[in-house]
Design a protein around this motif. Structure first.
Motif, short mmCIF file in Angstrom:
data_model
loop_
_atom_site.label_atom_id
_atom_site.label_comp_id
_atom_site.label_asym_id
_atom_site.label_seq_id
_atom_site.Cartn_x
_atom_site.Cartn_y
_atom_site.Cartn_z
N VAL A 128 0.82 -1.22 0.00
CA VAL A 128 0.00 0.00 0.00
C VAL A 128 0.86 1.27 0.00
O VAL A 128 0.58 2.19 -0.77
CB VAL A 128 -1.02 -0.03 1.17
N PRO A 129 1.93 1.36 0.85
CA PRO A 129 2.76 2.57 0.77
C PRO A 129 3.35 2.78 -0.63
O PRO A 129 3.43 3.92 -1.10
CB PRO A 129 3.86 2.31 1.81
N ILE A 130 3.73 1.70 -1.30
CA ILE A 130 4.25 1.84 -2.68
C ILE A 130 3.13 2.34 -3.60
O ILE A 130 3.35 3.21 -4.45
CB ILE A 130 4.83 0.50 -3.17
N GLY A 131 1.93 1.81 -3.41
CA GLY A 131 0.80 2.29 -4.21
C GLY A 131 0.56 3.78 -4.01
O GLY A 131 0.27 4.51 -4.97
N ALA A 132 0.70 4.23 -2.75
CA ALA A 132 0.51 5.66 -2.46
C ALA A 132 1.63 6.49 -3.09
O ALA A 132 1.39 7.59 -3.60
CB ALA A 132 0.45 5.88 -0.95
N GLU A 133 2.85 5.94 -3.06
CA GLU A 133 3.97 6.67 -3.68
C GLU A 133 3.81 6.74 -5.20
O GLU A 133 4.14 7.76 -5.82
CB GLU A 133 5.29 5.98 -3.30
N ASP A 134 3.31 5.68 -5.79
CA ASP A 134 3.04 5.72 -7.24
C ASP A 134 2.00 6.79 -7.56
O ASP A 134 2.12 7.52 -8.56
CB ASP A 134 2.51 4.36 -7.74
N LEU A 135 0.99 6.89 -6.70
CA LEU A 135 -0.05 7.90 -6.93
C LEU A 135 0.54 9.30 -6.82
O LEU A 135 0.28 10.16 -7.67
CB LEU A 135 -1.17 7.70 -5.90
N LYS A 136 1.35 9.52 -5.79
CA LYS A 136 1.98 10.83 -5.62
C LYS A 136 2.84 11.17 -6.84
O LYS A 136 2.75 12.27 -7.40
CB LYS A 136 2.85 10.82 -4.35
N ALA A 137 3.68 10.22 -7.24
CA ALA A 137 4.57 10.47 -8.38
C ALA A 137 3.77 10.69 -9.66
O ALA A 137 4.13 11.54 -10.49
CB ALA A 137 5.53 9.29 -8.53
N GLY A 138 2.68 9.94 -9.82
CA GLY A 138 1.85 10.09 -11.01
C GLY A 138 1.21 11.46 -11.07
O GLY A 138 1.20 12.13 -12.11
N LEU A 139 0.66 11.91 -9.93
CA LEU A 139 0.03 13.24 -9.90
C LEU A 139 1.07 14.34 -10.12
O LEU A 139 0.82 15.31 -10.85
CB LEU A 139 -0.72 13.45 -8.58
N ASP A 140 2.24 14.17 -9.50
CA ASP A 140 3.31 15.16 -9.71
C ASP A 140 3.68 15.25 -11.19
O ASP A 140 3.84 16.33 -11.74
CB ASP A 140 4.56 14.78 -8.90
N ALA A 141 3.81 14.09 -11.80
CA ALA A 141 4.21 14.07 -13.22
C ALA A 141 3.16 14.75 -14.11
O ALA A 141 3.50 15.32 -15.14
CB ALA A 141 4.42 12.62 -13.67
N LEU A 142 1.91 14.69 -13.68
CA LEU A 142 0.84 15.31 -14.47
C LEU A 142 0.57 16.76 -14.04
O LEU A 142 -0.33 17.41 -14.58
CB LEU A 142 -0.46 14.50 -14.33
N GLY A 143 1.34 17.25 -13.06
CA GLY A 143 1.18 18.63 -12.62
C GLY A 143 -0.07 18.87 -11.80
O GLY A 143 -0.58 19.99 -11.76
#
Lengths: 257, 85
Positions: free
Chosen positions: A66-81
């Motif tokens: 789950v923490p990795i899933g949350a980090e993927d979400l954070k990184a994905g949103l960051d990448a999309l601005g």
């Protein structure tokens, strides 16, 4: 569309305009299963849905919890601005949303938690052990066919059954097992008290995977949470997309823009 | 009943062969008609049907025999994997 984050290539869709909504799919699904909600909301919201790593058209090079899933979400949103979004977590997406909210609360406008839980305290260990054994000789397709037979309602259209089967067949066995281990064993209760944003908690009345009692727990644990029970099973987006959409749309439209 | 044992790499090590599969060398291979029967059986259990009715239905629809023991073993695995149905 694809983005590279945390060593994986994540597939995603981003459509519409307005405040961002990010959709986190259930175990075995992928972004496509959000199309009915996206169609209903894209004229007034920017709708973003990722395929979790190992599911849909995303890669699975590492492991998942789950923490990795949350980090993927954070990184994905960051990448999309995207700096702030309404977060919708469906089943396995629920714990991801809760952990994401704990770590990056400034990025969350609201939470919608669907057929999910803070702690899944029923048959978790046995489910993981039996699934590990079955995946050694069963194809994902057969595992999925039997799962679907247990979960969808008799009234669910055959097209929905076929769609779910196709979706689950896209996932990696190891990713599926990582998710079972990652969501069924830990206790996410501590994250509920950290929710300070408007929250909708909803569940199908006939949900046997994450029964209504789990939703009642979330409602009790999250200050001010609104609870809605709908006439579906665990996979309400297949059982009855119209009933499934109603509380989500009502809740999001009521949020300040 | 002897519990099925399967190695990490999928090799059959011992125990009862699950309904829907046959032993081929040291591997379990799919029997499509039996696997279709599994899906029918699970759906009928979800509808509250008793074993004799389920056995008759899978014989009629899929041309296979599902013994009480095979049925019990299938449903035990299903309950373990997916919980209540």
């Amino acid at each position: 569309m694809k983005i590279s984050v945390n060593g994986e290539t994540l597939n995603y869709v981003k459509v519409g305009q307005g405040p961002a909504i990010v959709f986190l799919h259930f175990l075995g699904g992928f972004s496509y299963q959000w199309r009915h909600q996206i169609e209903a909301l894209q004229d007034r919201f920017t709708c973003i849905a990722f395929d979790h790593r190992g599911f849909g058209f995303s890669t699975f090079n590492g492991r998942w919890d789950v923490p990795i899933g949350a980090e993927d979400l954070k990184a994905g949103l960051d990448a999309l601005g995207i700096d702030k979004a309404h977060v919708i977590g469906y089943s396995m997406g629920g714990p991801i949303a809760l952990v994401f909210n704990s770590r990056w609360p400034q990025m969350v406008r609201s939470l919608t938690l669907i057929d999910t839980f803070a702690k899944n305290h029923t048959h978790s260990k046995a489910r993981i052990e039996e699934s590990e054994k079955c995946f050694r000789y069963m194809s994902v397709r057969e595992y999925a066919r039997q799962y679907i037979a247990t979960r969808l309602l008799p009234s669910t259209p055959k097209s929905a059954v076929d769609e779910l089967l196709s979706a689950i067949c896209l996932c990696e066995k190891e990713a599926y097992l990582d998710v079972l281990r990652g969501i069924l064993l830990p206790d996410f209760t501590e994250h509920c008290s950290k929710v300070k944003v408007p929250t909708l908690v909803m569940c199908g009345r006939h949900d046997l995977t994450t029964p209504v009692a789990f939703t009642n727990d979330l409602t009790r644990l999250i200050d001010g949470a609104i609870e809605r029970i709908i006439p579906t099973g665990h996979l309400g987006c297949f059982d009855d997309p119209v009933e499934f959409n109603k509380p989500i749309i009502e809740f999001l439209d009521a949020q300040p823009r | 009943m002897a519990e099925l044992q399967v190695a990490e790499d999928g090799r059959y090590l011992g125990g009862d062969i699950p309904f829907g599969y046959a032993l081929w060398g040291d591997r379990l291979v799919e029997i499509p008609a039996e696997l279709d029967a599994c899906v029918t059986a699970i759906r009928m259990v979800k509808q509250g049907k008793p074993y004799p009715e389920i056995a008759a239905a899978v014989r009629h629809e899929h041309g296979v025999t599902l013994s009480q023991r095979q049925f019990d073993s299938l449903m035990e695995s299903v309950y373990r994997r997916y919980g209540p149905i």
